[in-house]
Write an enzyme that holds these catalytic residues in place. Structure first.
Site, PDB file in Angstrom:
ATOM      1  CB  CYS A 121      -0.990  -0.031   1.162  1.00 38.81           C
ATOM      2  SG  CYS A 121      -2.400   1.082   0.944  1.00 38.81           S
ATOM      3  CG  HIS A 229      -3.897  -3.607   3.241  1.00 33.98           C
ATOM      4  ND1 HIS A 229      -2.972  -3.038   4.086  1.00 33.98           N
ATOM      5  CD2 HIS A 229      -4.464  -2.587   2.542  1.00 33.98           C
ATOM      6  CE1 HIS A 229      -2.989  -1.724   3.925  1.00 33.98           C
ATOM      7  NE2 HIS A 229      -3.890  -1.430   2.985  1.00 33.98           N
ATOM      8  CD  GLU A 231      -1.696  -5.906   5.745  1.00 34.50           C
ATOM      9  OE1 GLU A 231      -2.497  -5.011   6.089  1.00 34.50           O
ATOM     10  OE2 GLU A 231      -1.337  -6.076   4.558  1.00 34.50           O
TER      11      GLU A 231
END
Length: 264
Positions: A121, A229, A231
């Protein structure tokens, strides 16, 4: 464990993670969200070293001396538009000048050393800006693009739910890694890459054509960044696991190369 077994245990790669500034009740903090750290440990097999960005770059080379990789995460702040030659179109959004002025030199120094770099990002946008590119400050106001922001009123699990498809560039290593023509990703960004930086190449795009993943094969053996994202709840997403494993493998190759030089 015996001393011999300890010596024979492969050293885990050390990865730098630059922190961000956050103000709380009149106090300035350096912060890093837990969600970014966990998959680096669980799936990349790396040791995270959290680096403060509030003290300038005097110790940058010393940090890099201990590093086998660099991991640039997302954040709630935007990059200062002055760093890519634009006026600020989002004055109500927070900025983090300390992180900007640390991460841009960090990117150049890490590339010069041949360190693996993985970015998410804001981190992806930092790489593009560091290499001379720029970004759309308001993707949602650009003709032809969708609104890629999350709703601030939604619960976090809805904000991070799959939002749209991303298509890897056919024949690329990323397409091979994913093993399919399209993956589903979340979307929580109001800004995105516009003009590509020097050496930056597109690895994947969204349905509306927005750049969603990049690399720079002419500059680095492993420089990879994504706009979404991975993660978030990575353990539940096989695509995310593959991404973090690929970064970990690149960092482990760096460890092996360093060990070979030291043994020579």
């Amino acid at each position: 464990m015996s001393d011999n077994k300890i010596r024979n245990t492969p050293r885990k790669p050390v990865v730098l993670m630059s922190m961000g500034t956050q103000e709380r009740k009149g106090h300035d903090y350096q912060v890093m969200t837990h969600k970014y750290i966990q998959p680096l440990v669980d799936f990349s097999g790396c040791v995270p070293v959290l680096v403060p960005t509030c003290c300038g770059t005097d110790d940058l080379e010393q940090y890099l001396d201990m590093a086998d990789g660099v991991y640039l995460t997302g954040a709630g702040s935007n990059i200062d538009p002055a760093l890519y030659g634009q006026e600020n179109e989002t004055p109500n959004k927070t900025q983090d000048r300390d992180r900007d002025l640390f991460d841009l030199p960090l990117i150049h120094a890490a590339i010069a050393r041949g360190l693996p770099i993985f970015a998410i990002c804001r981190g992806m946008q930092e790489i593009n800006v560091a290499l001379g590119g720029d970004i759309y400050q308001k993707v949602y106001a650009e003709p032809g693009f969708n609104d890629h922001r999350e709703s601030p009123d939604d619960p976090v699990d809805v904000q991070y739910a799959p939002s749209h498809g991303v298509r890897p560039v056919a024949g690329s290593w990323f397409a091979e890694l994913m093993g399919k023509d399209e993956i589903q990703v979340n979307s929580l960004h109001g800004q995105a890459i516009r003009k590509l930086g020097k050496g930056v190449e597109v690895l994947a795009t969204a349905e509306d054509g927005l750049v969603e993943a990049i690399h720079a094969p002419s500059l680095s053996p492993f420089l990879f960044a994504v706009q979404w994202h991975p993660e978030w709840q990575a353990a539940q997403n096989p695509d995310s696991v593959k991404i973090f494993q690929a970064f970990g493998e690149a960092c482990q190759r760096r460890v092996a190369a360093r060990s070979s030089r030291q043994a020579a």
